[in-house]
Design a protein around this motif. Structure first.
Motif, PDB file in Angstrom:
ATOM      1  N   ALA A 195       0.823  -1.213   0.000  1.00 22.86           N
ATOM      2  CA  ALA A 195       0.000   0.000   0.000  1.00 22.86           C
ATOM      3  C   ALA A 195       0.855   1.260   0.000  1.00 22.86           C
ATOM      4  O   ALA A 195       0.524   2.254  -0.650  1.00 22.86           O
ATOM      5  CB  ALA A 195      -0.920  -0.003   1.224  1.00 22.86           C
ATOM      6  N   ALA A 196       1.973   1.211   0.701  1.00 22.19           N
ATOM      7  CA  ALA A 196       2.804   2.401   0.861  1.00 22.19           C
ATOM      8  C   ALA A 196       3.659   2.705  -0.352  1.00 22.19           C
ATOM      9  O   ALA A 196       3.872   3.864  -0.698  1.00 22.19           O
ATOM     10  CB  ALA A 196       3.698   2.244   2.093  1.00 22.19           C
ATOM     11  N   ASP A 197       4.155   1.679  -1.014  1.00 25.39           N
ATOM     12  CA  ASP A 197       5.234   1.889  -1.979  1.00 25.39           C
ATOM     13  C   ASP A 197       4.911   1.632  -3.447  1.00 25.39           C
ATOM     14  O   ASP A 197       5.646   2.097  -4.320  1.00 25.39           O
ATOM     15  CB  ASP A 197       6.427   1.002  -1.599  1.00 25.39           C
ATOM     16  CG  ASP A 197       7.043   1.393  -0.278  1.00 25.39           C
ATOM     17  OD1 ASP A 197       6.992   2.581   0.068  1.00 25.39           O
ATOM     18  OD2 ASP A 197       7.579   0.510   0.402  1.00 25.39           O
ATOM     19  N   THR A 198       3.859   0.922  -3.741  1.00 26.84           N
ATOM     20  CA  THR A 198       3.628   0.495  -5.121  1.00 26.84           C
ATOM     21  C   THR A 198       3.551   1.659  -6.109  1.00 26.84           C
ATOM     22  O   THR A 198       4.244   1.659  -7.127  1.00 26.84           O
ATOM     23  CB  THR A 198       2.377  -0.395  -5.216  1.00 26.84           C
ATOM     24  OG1 THR A 198       2.575  -1.542  -4.390  1.00 26.84           O
ATOM     25  CG2 THR A 198       2.126  -0.838  -6.648  1.00 26.84           C
ATOM     26  N   VAL A 199       2.731   2.640  -5.824  1.00 26.27           N
ATOM     27  CA  VAL A 199       2.573   3.763  -6.761  1.00 26.27           C
ATOM     28  C   VAL A 199       3.878   4.535  -6.887  1.00 26.27           C
ATOM     29  O   VAL A 199       4.321   4.867  -7.993  1.00 26.27           O
ATOM     30  CB  VAL A 199       1.412   4.685  -6.324  1.00 26.27           C
ATOM     31  CG1 VAL A 199       1.383   5.957  -7.160  1.00 26.27           C
ATOM     32  CG2 VAL A 199       0.085   3.949  -6.433  1.00 26.27           C
ATOM     33  N   SER A 200       4.521   4.806  -5.761  1.00 26.31           N
ATOM     34  CA  SER A 200       5.764   5.570  -5.763  1.00 26.31           C
ATOM     35  C   SER A 200       6.861   4.854  -6.549  1.00 26.31           C
ATOM     36  O   SER A 200       7.532   5.457  -7.404  1.00 26.31           O
ATOM     37  CB  SER A 200       6.214   5.814  -4.315  1.00 26.31           C
ATOM     38  OG  SER A 200       7.322   6.660  -4.259  1.00 26.31           O
ATOM     39  N   ILE A 201       7.043   3.571  -6.297  1.00 27.04           N
ATOM     40  CA  ILE A 201       8.074   2.802  -7.015  1.00 27.04           C
ATOM     41  C   ILE A 201       7.732   2.735  -8.497  1.00 27.04           C
ATOM     42  O   ILE A 201       8.608   2.901  -9.354  1.00 27.04           O
ATOM     43  CB  ILE A 201       8.235   1.383  -6.430  1.00 27.04           C
ATOM     44  CG1 ILE A 201       8.772   1.436  -5.004  1.00 27.04           C
ATOM     45  CG2 ILE A 201       9.172   0.541  -7.305  1.00 27.04           C
ATOM     46  CD1 ILE A 201       8.754   0.087  -4.282  1.00 27.04           C
ATOM     47  N   ALA A 202       6.479   2.496  -8.816  1.00 25.09           N
ATOM     48  CA  ALA A 202       6.076   2.383 -10.218  1.00 25.09           C
ATOM     49  C   ALA A 202       6.366   3.676 -10.986  1.00 25.09           C
ATOM     50  O   ALA A 202       6.896   3.631 -12.106  1.00 25.09           O
ATOM     51  CB  ALA A 202       4.598   2.018 -10.324  1.00 25.09           C
ATOM     52  N   GLY A 207      -1.429  13.178   1.874  1.00 29.15           N
ATOM     53  CA  GLY A 207      -2.492  14.080   2.315  1.00 29.15           C
ATOM     54  C   GLY A 207      -3.862  13.433   2.318  1.00 29.15           C
ATOM     55  O   GLY A 207      -4.794  13.919   2.964  1.00 29.15           O
ATOM     56  N   ARG A 208      -4.014  12.341   1.614  1.00 27.81           N
ATOM     57  CA  ARG A 208      -5.272  11.617   1.550  1.00 27.81           C
ATOM     58  C   ARG A 208      -5.226  10.306   2.335  1.00 27.81           C
ATOM     59  O   ARG A 208      -6.084   9.443   2.177  1.00 27.81           O
ATOM     60  CB  ARG A 208      -5.642  11.352   0.091  1.00 27.81           C
ATOM     61  CG  ARG A 208      -6.223  12.619  -0.532  1.00 27.81           C
ATOM     62  CD  ARG A 208      -5.984  12.731  -2.001  1.00 27.81           C
ATOM     63  NE  ARG A 208      -6.420  14.030  -2.491  1.00 27.81           N
ATOM     64  CZ  ARG A 208      -5.751  15.183  -2.330  1.00 27.81           C
ATOM     65  NH1 ARG A 208      -4.616  15.202  -1.690  1.00 27.81           N
ATOM     66  NH2 ARG A 208      -6.221  16.313  -2.798  1.00 27.81           N
ATOM     67  N   GLY A 209      -4.176  10.154   3.152  1.00 25.50           N
ATOM     68  CA  GLY A 209      -4.061   8.959   3.984  1.00 25.50           C
ATOM     69  C   GLY A 209      -3.595   7.726   3.230  1.00 25.50           C
ATOM     70  O   GLY A 209      -3.749   6.610   3.705  1.00 25.50           O
ATOM     71  N   LYS A 210      -3.021   7.910   2.050  1.00 21.67           N
ATOM     72  CA  LYS A 210      -2.552   6.798   1.217  1.00 21.67           C
ATOM     73  C   LYS A 210      -1.024   6.797   1.173  1.00 21.67           C
ATOM     74  O   LYS A 210      -0.366   7.663   1.721  1.00 21.67           O
ATOM     75  CB  LYS A 210      -3.087   6.942  -0.214  1.00 21.67           C
ATOM     76  CG  LYS A 210      -4.578   7.119  -0.314  1.00 21.67           C
ATOM     77  CD  LYS A 210      -5.299   5.849  -0.036  1.00 21.67           C
ATOM     78  CE  LYS A 210      -6.794   6.058  -0.259  1.00 21.67           C
ATOM     79  NZ  LYS A 210      -7.585   5.129   0.504  1.00 21.67           N
ATOM     80  N   GLY A 211      -0.454   5.837   0.449  1.00 19.55           N
ATOM     81  CA  GLY A 211       0.997   5.801   0.277  1.00 19.55           C
ATOM     82  C   GLY A 211       1.723   5.683   1.601  1.00 19.55           C
ATOM     83  O   GLY A 211       1.362   4.867   2.449  1.00 19.55           O
ATOM     84  N   HIS A 212       2.730   6.512   1.783  1.00 14.06           N
ATOM     85  CA  HIS A 212       3.553   6.424   2.988  1.00 14.06           C
ATOM     86  C   HIS A 212       2.815   6.822   4.262  1.00 14.06           C
ATOM     87  O   HIS A 212       3.302   6.548   5.358  1.00 14.06           O
ATOM     88  CB  HIS A 212       4.845   7.237   2.824  1.00 14.06           C
ATOM     89  CG  HIS A 212       5.939   6.439   2.193  1.00 14.06           C
ATOM     90  ND1 HIS A 212       6.897   5.801   2.924  1.00 14.06           N
ATOM     91  CD2 HIS A 212       6.186   6.118   0.905  1.00 14.06           C
ATOM     92  CE1 HIS A 212       7.703   5.156   2.124  1.00 14.06           C
ATOM     93  NE2 HIS A 212       7.297   5.333   0.876  1.00 14.06           N
TER      94      HIS A 212
END
Length: 152
Positions: free
Chosen positions: A83-90, A140-145
């Motif tokens: 949940a924390a890293d997938t979008v950022s790494i991609a 800011g939306r409670g997602k990612g890190h």
């Protein structure tokens, strides 16, 4: 939630730290993959595939180790890391590899060539600049890190 039903804005410092964390794991995996593929004289596709796979492995691993140390089970830690890293790494991998692929001669460069390192490190710099605002928006939306920070 902020005014008007919008999520609260995350501070830039939080987004920068999250992006640097992600960049560290990506860079370790990406560099290792590029070095191995280049040293073994693999073609571009297998080298980039290895580099991307290792970027995800190392990127997720940094988060996994941190949240396991904080007391989460392996199963819970894997969920948090995904949940924390997938979008950022991609995003980082897409940007970085696009720059390396598009830089004239970079894919043919050897480990001893400055072009190899300039393209790779330049790609990381551009990926950092592009990924930081995305991480800010997600946090800011409670997602990612933001998911990771709930376990620190």
């Amino acid at each position: 939630m902020g005014h008007g039903g919008h999520a609260s804005a995350a501070p830039w410092s939080t987004a920068v730290r999250a992006t640097l964390h992600c960049l560290t794991g990506c860079a370790i995996g990406e560099i290792l993959g590029m070095v191995v593929g280049t040293a073994l004289l693999w073609g571009n596709v297998p080298t980039m595939t290895l580099a991307i796979a290792l970027a995800f492995v190392f990127g997720y691993s940094l988060t996994l180790f941190a949240v396991i140390r904080a007391g989460l089970s392996l199963k819970a830690a894997v969920k948090v890391a995904l949940a924390a890293d997938t979008v950022s790494i991609a995003i980082m991998e897409l940007v970085d590899n696009a720059i390396v692929a598009l830089a004239p001669g970079a894919m043919e460069a050897q480990l001893s060539d400055g072009l190899f390192w300039y393209a790779l490190l330049g790609g990381f710099a551009v990926a950092f600049v592009i990924t930081t605002p995305v991480n800010k928006w997600m946090i800011g939306r409670g997602k990612g890190h933001a998911v990771v920070h709930a376990h620190h």
